[in-house]
Write a protein that holds these residues in place. Structure first.
Motif, PDB file in Angstrom:
ATOM      1  N   ASP A  68       0.810  -1.219   0.000  1.00 48.02           N
ATOM      2  CA  ASP A  68       0.000   0.000   0.000  1.00 48.02           C
ATOM      3  C   ASP A  68       0.847   1.274   0.000  1.00 48.02           C
ATOM      4  OD1 ASP A  68      -2.248  -1.545   0.062  1.00 48.02           O
ATOM      5  OD2 ASP A  68      -2.713  -1.197   2.175  1.00 48.02           O
ATOM      6  N   ALA A  89       1.038   3.574  -3.250  1.00 51.64           N
ATOM      7  CA  ALA A  89      -0.236   4.221  -3.577  1.00 51.64           C
ATOM      8  C   ALA A  89      -0.567   5.324  -2.576  1.00 51.64           C
ATOM      9  CB  ALA A  89      -1.362   3.176  -3.607  1.00 51.64           C
ATOM     10  N   ARG A 113       1.552   8.315  -3.371  1.00 56.50           N
ATOM     11  CA  ARG A 113       1.042   9.004  -4.556  1.00 56.50           C
ATOM     12  C   ARG A 113      -0.164   9.857  -4.165  1.00 56.50           C
ATOM     13  NH1 ARG A 113       0.385   8.808 -10.163  1.00 56.50           N
ATOM     14  NH2 ARG A 113       1.902   7.163 -10.442  1.00 56.50           N
ATOM     15  N   ALA A 114      -1.086   9.284  -3.402  1.00 56.93           N
ATOM     16  CA  ALA A 114      -2.287  10.022  -2.998  1.00 56.93           C
ATOM     17  C   ALA A 114      -1.937  11.237  -2.155  1.00 56.93           C
ATOM     18  CB  ALA A 114      -3.227   9.102  -2.226  1.00 56.93           C
ATOM     19  N   PRO A 125      -6.141   2.529  -0.446  1.00 54.62           N
ATOM     20  CA  PRO A 125      -5.606   2.657  -1.812  1.00 54.62           C
ATOM     21  C   PRO A 125      -6.582   2.188  -2.884  1.00 54.62           C
ATOM     22  CG  PRO A 125      -3.883   1.889  -0.346  1.00 54.62           C
ATOM     23  CD  PRO A 125      -5.155   1.884   0.459  1.00 54.62           C
ATOM     24  N   ARG A 126      -7.319   1.105  -2.615  1.00 51.17           N
ATOM     25  CA  ARG A 126      -8.281   0.623  -3.612  1.00 51.17           C
ATOM     26  C   ARG A 126      -9.421   1.633  -3.784  1.00 51.17           C
ATOM     27  NH1 ARG A 126     -10.490  -3.101  -6.653  1.00 51.17           N
ATOM     28  NH2 ARG A 126     -12.706  -3.586  -6.500  1.00 51.17           N
ATOM     29  N   TRP A 154      -9.270   4.767  -3.219  1.00 49.45           N
ATOM     30  CA  TRP A 154      -8.694   5.955  -3.868  1.00 49.45           C
ATOM     31  C   TRP A 154      -8.672   5.783  -5.383  1.00 49.45           C
ATOM     32  CZ3 TRP A 154      -7.590  10.726  -2.231  1.00 49.45           C
ATOM     33  CH2 TRP A 154      -6.750  11.532  -3.021  1.00 49.45           C
ATOM     34  N   ALA A 155      -8.283   4.596  -5.827  1.00 48.70           N
ATOM     35  CA  ALA A 155      -8.213   4.336  -7.263  1.00 48.70           C
ATOM     36  C   ALA A 155      -9.599   4.390  -7.910  1.00 48.70           C
ATOM     37  CB  ALA A 155      -7.566   2.979  -7.509  1.00 48.70           C
ATOM     38  N   ASP A 185      -3.275   7.394 -10.329  1.00 48.67           N
ATOM     39  CA  ASP A 185      -2.723   6.678 -11.478  1.00 48.67           C
ATOM     40  C   ASP A 185      -3.499   7.124 -12.709  1.00 48.67           C
ATOM     41  OD1 ASP A 185      -2.166   4.639 -13.464  1.00 48.67           O
ATOM     42  OD2 ASP A 185      -1.264   3.504 -11.821  1.00 48.67           O
ATOM     43  N   ASP A 187      -6.663   5.449 -13.831  1.00 52.03           N
ATOM     44  CA  ASP A 187      -7.863   5.552 -13.001  1.00 52.03           C
ATOM     45  C   ASP A 187      -8.644   6.837 -13.251  1.00 52.03           C
ATOM     46  OD1 ASP A 187      -7.258   3.137 -11.706  1.00 52.03           O
ATOM     47  OD2 ASP A 187      -5.945   4.157 -10.279  1.00 52.03           O
TER      48      ASP A 187
END
Length: 342
Positions: free
Chosen positions: A211, A214, A217-218, A236-237, A239-240, A286, A289
């Motif tokens: 995690d 990600a 990145r966030a 993270p999921r 967020w994507a 990403d 996404d």
């Protein structure tokens, strides 16, 4: 929250550099989420530590002496912490009896600015004799939360401190400080972590290794912000999936966030779409996404609307209605690309 003995590597290097230098007032500045508060508290602990070796000025606090213990339990008589009352609560610092009573009696809400009354108490603190004989420290965070009146109350004491007095101001928006405050401090800009360092630190703090990238990145590469995100969400999921959910108008995608945090998420999404539209790389999401980028005109209008909303986010008239309006605006902007004629 990191204690002085648990500083991240990039902050430990910064502390070493700062402790080697002389000065009675420091302004720690830089991007949010890099650890300004943690570094400020670590410096204060080192200056007040009773077992610190004077021949090694770069040495941090021992973490074991009575002074270090007093800081850990928030009772050190020679450390004055100036924060908005909201931040005091979040970081575990006690309010004075009068302020605590006013809030408990529902006479007012906790302040989001550094109150003038607290600043005046700090000026009085600066004029008293050190209780433990290692000097005194005033820590101000976030320093940009001083209004003009409280900042002016600090000026003279900052310029001509009595006795062995040190100040450390920590700010994530130093440009908002009065020029007279900035000119009386030695400025230090916090460094960014070296490559891979932030991910390793996050894993050491208990973040799942998969995690960490990600989350960073966030958080725009800011480690402290990434750590907070790991504890408060979204995952993270989630967020994507968020950009597409907003394009569908799903209010639930932001339902767990207070208005200010929801606006921050939307500003990140708007930023990335503006970057992609200009041919640059996305920073917070990403690229795969993201929905198709709207026009610059639509994104500019959406960005201005979000900035306007941010001004009242801490005191919304109705948080639920504000969130619905934010998601409706996001859906409209994100679907404008699909409505554009080919």
């Amino acid at each position: 929250m990191s204690e002085p003995a648990d500083l991240a590597p990039w902050l430990a290097r910064a502390r070493t550099a700062l402790l080697r230098q002389r000065g009675h007032a420091w302004l720690l500045q830089g991007a949010s989420g890099l650890g300004q508060y943690e570094l400020a508290l670590s410096l204060a602990a080192a200056w007040l530590c009773e077992r610190r070796d004077a021949s090694r000025p770069e040495q941090g606090a021992c973490g074991q002496c009575p002074s270090c213990h007093a800081i850990a339990v928030r009772t050190h008589a020679d450390l004055c912490v100036l924060m908005p009352e909201v931040a005091m609560h979040e970081l575990g610092w006690p309010l004075d009896e009068k302020a605590q009573a006013e809030i408990e009696d529902k006479k007012r809400k906790p302040s989001r600015e550094i109150r003038v009354e607290a600043m005046r108490d700090a000026v009085g603190f600066a004029q008293r004799t050190s209780a433990r004989g290692r000097g005194k420290v005033v820590l101000v965070y976030p320093a940009e939360r001083m209004n003009a009146i409280s900042a002016n109350a600090l000026l003279k004491t900052l310029e001509e401190p009595a006795g062995d007095m040190r100040f450390v101001l920590a700010s994530e928006a130093a440009w908002q400080l009065l020029p007279t405050i900035r000119s009386r401090c030695l400025a230090y800009t916090l460094p960014w972590p070296e490559a891979g360092e932030a991910e390793s630190w996050l894993v050491a703090q208990g973040v799942v290794p998969a995690d960490a990238p990600a989350l960073l990145r966030a958080a725009g590469g800011r480690p402290e912000a990434a750590l907070r995100l790991s504890r408060t969400g979204p995952s993270p999921r989630a967020w994507a999936l968020l950009p597409r959910a907003l394009a569908r108008g799903e209010v639930a995608a932001l339902a767990d966030l207070p208005p200010a945090a929801a606006i921050d998420v939307l500003l990140k999404l708007c930023h990335d779409l503006q970057a992609v539209r200009s041919g640059a790389a996305a920073r917070f999401f990403d690229a795969q996404d993201l929905p198709p980028a709207p026009s610059h005109r639509v994104l500019g209008r959406w960005s201005r609307s979000l900035m306007q909303s941010a001004r009242t986010a801490e005191h919304p008239f109705n948080a639920g209605l504000m969130l619905e309006s934010l998601v409706s605006d996001a859906q409209s902007a994100l679907n404008s690309a699909a409505r554009r004629p080919s």
